[in-house]
Design a protein around this motif. Sequence first.
Motif, PDB file in Angstrom:
ATOM      1  N   MET A  23       0.841  -1.195   0.000  1.00  0.00           N
ATOM      2  CA  MET A  23       0.000   0.000   0.000  1.00  0.00           C
ATOM      3  C   MET A  23       0.874   1.242   0.000  1.00  0.00           C
ATOM      4  SD  MET A  23      -3.446  -0.443   2.226  1.00  0.00           S
ATOM      5  CE  MET A  23      -4.142   0.969   1.364  1.00  0.00           C
ATOM      6  N   THR A  24       0.489   2.207  -0.812  1.00  0.00           N
ATOM      7  CA  THR A  24       1.207   3.472  -0.894  1.00  0.00           C
ATOM      8  C   THR A  24       0.222   4.613  -0.724  1.00  0.00           C
ATOM      9  OG1 THR A  24       2.856   2.532  -2.393  1.00  0.00           O
ATOM     10  CG2 THR A  24       2.689   4.928  -2.339  1.00  0.00           C
ATOM     11  N   THR A  25       0.601   5.604   0.070  1.00  0.00           N
ATOM     12  CA  THR A  25      -0.218   6.803   0.229  1.00  0.00           C
ATOM     13  C   THR A  25       0.624   8.030  -0.106  1.00  0.00           C
ATOM     14  OG1 THR A  25      -1.588   8.070   1.781  1.00  0.00           O
ATOM     15  CG2 THR A  25       0.360   6.999   2.698  1.00  0.00           C
ATOM     16  N   THR A  26      -0.015   9.078  -0.566  1.00  0.00           N
ATOM     17  CA  THR A  26       0.690  10.322  -0.905  1.00  0.00           C
ATOM     18  C   THR A  26       0.094  11.478  -0.133  1.00  0.00           C
ATOM     19  OG1 THR A  26      -0.772  10.659  -2.821  1.00  0.00           O
ATOM     20  CG2 THR A  26       1.322   9.548  -3.220  1.00  0.00           C
ATOM     21  N   MET A  27       0.923  12.444   0.215  1.00  0.00           N
ATOM     22  CA  MET A  27       0.466  13.631   0.931  1.00  0.00           C
ATOM     23  C   MET A  27       1.388  14.804   0.620  1.00  0.00           C
ATOM     24  SD  MET A  27       1.603  12.483   4.820  1.00  0.00           S
ATOM     25  CE  MET A  27       1.046  14.030   5.533  1.00  0.00           C
ATOM     26  N   GLU A  28       0.850  15.984   0.799  1.00  0.00           N
ATOM     27  CA  GLU A  28       1.620  17.210   0.553  1.00  0.00           C
ATOM     28  C   GLU A  28       2.410  17.591   1.796  1.00  0.00           C
ATOM     29  OE1 GLU A  28       2.048  19.236  -2.099  1.00  0.00           O
ATOM     30  OE2 GLU A  28       0.889  17.921  -3.430  1.00  0.00           O
ATOM     31  N   THR A  29       3.627  18.113   1.592  1.00  0.00           N
ATOM     32  CA  THR A  29       4.463  18.580   2.698  1.00  0.00           C
ATOM     33  C   THR A  29       4.805  20.059   2.499  1.00  0.00           C
ATOM     34  OG1 THR A  29       6.516  17.992   1.568  1.00  0.00           O
ATOM     35  CG2 THR A  29       5.495  16.299   2.942  1.00  0.00           C
ATOM     36  N   ASP A  30       5.354  20.669   3.543  1.00  0.00           N
ATOM     37  CA  ASP A  30       5.771  22.071   3.488  1.00  0.00           C
ATOM     38  C   ASP A  30       7.294  22.157   3.609  1.00  0.00           C
ATOM     39  OD1 ASP A  30       3.090  22.928   3.420  1.00  0.00           O
ATOM     40  OD2 ASP A  30       2.959  22.802   5.610  1.00  0.00           O
ATOM     41  N   SER A  31       7.846  23.236   3.078  1.00  0.00           N
ATOM     42  CA  SER A  31       9.264  23.574   3.265  1.00  0.00           C
ATOM     43  C   SER A  31      10.189  22.394   2.998  1.00  0.00           C
ATOM     44  CB  SER A  31       9.504  24.101   4.696  1.00  0.00           C
ATOM     45  OG  SER A  31       8.668  25.200   4.957  1.00  0.00           O
ATOM     46  N   THR A  32      10.077  21.822   1.814  1.00  0.00           N
ATOM     47  CA  THR A  32      10.932  20.683   1.488  1.00  0.00           C
ATOM     48  C   THR A  32      12.314  21.141   1.020  1.00  0.00           C
ATOM     49  OG1 THR A  32      10.070  20.647  -0.772  1.00  0.00           O
ATOM     50  CG2 THR A  32       8.970  19.243   0.839  1.00  0.00           C
ATOM     51  N   ASP A  33      13.289  20.273   1.215  1.00  0.00           N
ATOM     52  CA  ASP A  33      14.658  20.566   0.789  1.00  0.00           C
ATOM     53  C   ASP A  33      15.321  19.256   0.378  1.00  0.00           C
ATOM     54  OD1 ASP A  33      17.161  21.514   0.297  1.00  0.00           O
ATOM     55  OD2 ASP A  33      17.687  21.833   2.400  1.00  0.00           O
ATOM     56  N   GLY A  34      15.364  18.989  -0.910  1.00  0.00           N
ATOM     57  CA  GLY A  34      16.047  17.802  -1.408  1.00  0.00           C
ATOM     58  C   GLY A  34      15.154  16.585  -1.509  1.00  0.00           C
TER      59      GLY A  34
END
Length: 375
Positions: A53-64
């Motif tokens: 199972m794979t889930t996706t979500m949005e994140t903030d302030s990513t770096d790399g």
Amino acid sequence: MKFIVSSSELLSHLQAISRAISSKSQLPILDYFLFDLKGSVLSITASDLEVTMTTTMETDSTDGDGKLAFPSKILLEILKKLPEQPLSFNADLENLTVDISSERGEYNFVGQPAIDYPAVPVVDEDKASSLRIPASLLLTGISKTLFATADDELRPVMNGILFEFSPENLTFVASDSHKLVRYRRLDARSDFEATFILPKKPAGLLKNVLPREEGDVNIEFDNKNAFFTLPNYKMVCRLVEGNYPTYNAVIPQDNPNKSVIDRVDMANTLGRVSIFSSQSSNLVKLHLANNEMVVSAQDIDFSISAFEKLSCQYEGDEMEIGFKSVFLVDILENLSSDDIIIEMSDPSRAAIFLPFEKSEDEDELMLLMPMMINA
């Protein structure tokens, strides 16, 4: 690899896919979640080799961007005990160290290299079929049938839900040899005829995540795996190999004795009377005559017995039929109609349970094998 994410949102996603992780993993890496950051989108995967199972979500302030496997137990225990707040993740892909910063502290642990995580199966395009159906329809089909699946080591084909695709309808079937459920949707069709057997575990995982989703589910399958793509989740599972029994042959067609009864009233009566049934057989008897059903049970070993009378509409010969009470309760709990129809031919043949009220797009049938009534 750095990103900031809501603690409660991350926990919700992890809990949804954590059911895919086996308590007895074949590989140590399967006790880990695979985190894959691309831009601001974080994909998280859990697997036991049979189900992924794979889930996706949005994140903030990513770096790399990057991939790293995080220990599932540590991560879940931290998140369960944290109030809602933003969490900062800092993962060193070379040293495999992970630092999580919260409002009041920091947590440090070591991950595992992503390359050790098993590859997700891909569909065989030459043998694949696909269609889209509403998430609500798939949830209903699984919910109606999952309870009737078996736990049979000798016949693994009975341990899942049969999906039947045709240009006329989509049919879900499950049976454990004592009870059988056939749920058919006339508003879901395919351009092809095909079948597959979805194992019990991935069916339960879908039942858990589908209420969170809206819109359509894309179902793609070949001769080995099925792929379910939802807006926020994706599941890949290995299908049960083998041919499902010809279930239509066991559904009796000529049932002259018919009863219409209040489902909840009957379920409540069973709940009271079955307390007095034999612990070994769980047998309850239904006696039908003169628009009345008498539900009775007894345990001779403990000299206890009980019966209750229920009003019903009954057409047919006077008859008495016995059932295992736990199976009968299962049937009643999974029929959604206020009133139900019970069709019978004689005490030795299966009884058919049908909803009295149903939509024109649904065809729902449940069958229960009777028990011998000792004289």
